[in-house]
Scaffold this motif. Structure first.
Motif, mmCIF file in Angstrom:
data_model
loop_
_atom_site.group_PDB
_atom_site.id
_atom_site.type_symbol
_atom_site.label_atom_id
_atom_site.label_comp_id
_atom_site.label_asym_id
_atom_site.label_seq_id
_atom_site.Cartn_x
_atom_site.Cartn_y
_atom_site.Cartn_z
ATOM 1 N N PRO A 237 0.737 -1.276 -0.072
ATOM 2 C CA PRO A 237 0.069 -0.096 0.040
ATOM 3 C C PRO A 237 0.724 1.417 0.077
ATOM 4 C CG PRO A 237 -0.795 -1.656 1.864
ATOM 5 C CD PRO A 237 0.572 -2.085 1.008
ATOM 6 N N MET A 238 1.989 1.200 0.426
ATOM 7 C CA MET A 238 2.791 2.190 0.861
ATOM 8 C C MET A 238 3.534 2.734 -0.698
ATOM 9 S SD MET A 238 4.677 1.365 4.211
ATOM 10 C CE MET A 238 6.196 2.499 4.184
ATOM 11 N N ILE A 239 3.815 1.877 -1.247
ATOM 12 C CA ILE A 239 4.338 1.985 -2.709
ATOM 13 C C ILE A 239 3.152 2.318 -3.745
ATOM 14 C CG2 ILE A 239 5.618 0.722 -4.682
ATOM 15 C CD1 ILE A 239 6.968 -0.988 -2.517
ATOM 16 N N SER A 240 2.261 1.795 -3.507
ATOM 17 C CA SER A 240 1.031 2.056 -4.432
ATOM 18 C C SER A 240 0.547 3.479 -4.249
ATOM 19 C CB SER A 240 -0.153 1.368 -4.225
ATOM 20 O OG SER A 240 0.113 -0.173 -4.589
ATOM 21 N N GLU A 241 0.437 4.094 -3.033
ATOM 22 C CA GLU A 241 0.188 5.223 -2.859
ATOM 23 C C GLU A 241 1.067 6.473 -3.183
ATOM 24 O OE1 GLU A 241 -0.751 5.744 1.392
ATOM 25 O OE2 GLU A 241 -2.274 4.043 1.319
ATOM 26 N N GLY A 242 2.158 5.767 -3.495
ATOM 27 C CA GLY A 242 3.371 6.872 -3.765
ATOM 28 C C GLY A 242 3.659 6.970 -5.295
ATOM 29 N N LEU A 243 2.949 6.196 -6.122
ATOM 30 C CA LEU A 243 3.105 6.238 -7.677
ATOM 31 C C LEU A 243 2.455 7.462 -8.178
ATOM 32 C CD1 LEU A 243 1.621 2.726 -8.804
ATOM 33 C CD2 LEU A 243 3.806 3.552 -9.112
#
Length: 284
Positions: A237-243
Motif C-alpha cells: 500500500p505504501m508503494i502504491s500510494e506513492g506512484l
C-alpha cells in the motif's frame, strides 16, 4: 542525472518476446540502463538469465540488477555468471546486490535467512578475489572468464542498516536506494559517502535509486494491483500510494532525485504495456 528503465520481467504473465522488445525500445530512447528486481518465490523471470537474453538483443544500453539477492546464490557460480554476462555484453553490466527481507525466498533456495548478512560479506570477498584473477578458495584455482573491467563489474550495494552500509565503502563502487523517496535517498547517499571515506577510499561513490511508475489512470490501477501482489503488506500500500499520478508529480519525482545527488534513477514499470516505454520517453 541518467535515467534508466526497469524491465517488466518481474510482472507475472509478461512474455519473453515482450521483455526483449521493451529493452530494444528502451535502447532506442534516452535511457541509460535497463534494470530488474529479484525474487525467488514468485512467477518472475530470473534476472541474470533475462539480462543475458537482453544483452544479445541490444548493443548500447547498460544491464543492471536492481538488486539481485546475492545470498540465495553460490558465490563461485554467481561470480562466474556475472563475469560471463559482463564479458558477453562488452562490459555493460552494473551488478546491484543486496540481501532482501523475505524469508520464503531463503526457504525455497534453500539458504540460511538469519545469517544472510554475514554470508553476503563472505560472498563479496570471494567474488572480488575471483574477479581479480585470484584463487576461488584454498584448494581451488581461478574462475574465469575475466570481466571487462579490472576488479569486476560495476558493483552497487543495496543497504538499509549501518552494518550493511559499511559494505558500500569496503566493497562497492556505489550505492542503490530502493525506497522511491528522494529525501530518504539523500540521507542514504550521505551515509554511503561517509562509508567510503571511513574505508579510506578516494573519489565519489556512484549513487543510484529505483522508483516505480505507471503512466495514465488505467496503468496506475493495474500497477497498484501488481505492486500489492509483489510486496503484500505493509509495503504494497505504501508503494502504491506513492506512484506519481500526474505529469507534474512525475517531474517532481525526477527533480527530487536529481537534487538529492542521484547519478542514475531507474524507473521500474508496474504494467507490461509497451506504450509505457514511449510515454516515459516523451516525459524524459
Amino acid at each position: 542525472m541518467d535515467v534508466g528503465i526497469g524491465l517488466p520481467a518481474a510482472i507475472p504473465g509478461v512474455s519473453g518476446a515482450s521483455t526483449i522488445e521493451w529493452a530494444q525500445k528502451a535502447e532506442a530512447g534516452p535511457f541509460s540502463s535497463v534494470g530488474l528486481v529479484d525474487r525467488l518465490v514468485y512467477p518472475n523471470f530470473e534476472p541474470l538469465i533475462t539480462l543475458a537474453a537482453v544483452a544479445g538483443a541490444t548493443q548500447r544500453i547498460r544491464l543492471a540488477t536492481t538488486v539481485l539477492l546475492a545470498p540465495l546464490r553460490n558465490p563461485g557460480i554467481l561470480a562466474k555468471q556475472a563475469a560471463s554476462l559482463d564479458a558477453l555484453s562488452g562490459g555493460r553490466l552494473t551488478l546491484g546486490l543486496g540481501v532482501g527481507g523475505r524469508e520464503d525466498d531463503y526457504l525455497a533456495a534453500p539458504a540460511q535467512f538469519n545469517t544472510r548478512g554475514r554470508r553476503f560479506d563472505e560472498q563479496l570477498e570471494t567474488m572480488k578475489r575471483i574477479w581479480a584473477g585470484g584463487p576461488a578458495g584454498e584448494n581451488a584455482g581461478p574462475i574465469g572468464p575475466p570481466p571487462v573491467r579490472d576488479g569486476g563489474p560495476v558493483l552497487l550495494i543495496g543497504a538499509n542498516s549501518p552494518r550493511a552500509m559499511a559494505r558500500v565503502g569496503k566493497w562497492g563502487d556505489g550505492f542503490i536506494a530502493g525506497d522511491g523517496e528522494p529525501d530518504m535517498a539523500k540521507q542514504s547517499y550521505d551515509a554511503a559517502r561517509q562509508s567510503r571515506e571511513d574505508a579510506g577510499r578516494e573519489g565519489e561513490p556512484r549513487l543510484a535509486a529505483g522508483a516505480y511508475f505507471a503512466l495514465d489512470d488505467d496503468a496506475k490501477s493495474t500497477g497498484s494491483e501488481n505492486i500489492m501482489r509483489y510486496y503484500g503488506e505493509p509495503f504494497g500500500p505504501m508503494i502504491s500510494e506513492g506512484l506519481p499520478d500526474s505529469v507534474d508529480a512525475f517531474k517532481e519525482l525526477i527533480s527530487g532525485f536529481s537534487d538529492a545527488g542521484c547519478d542514475e534513477l531507474i524507473l521500474w514499470p508496474t504494467v507490461t504495456d509497451l506504450d509505457q516505454v514511449e510515454r516515459l520517453t516523451e516525459l524524459i
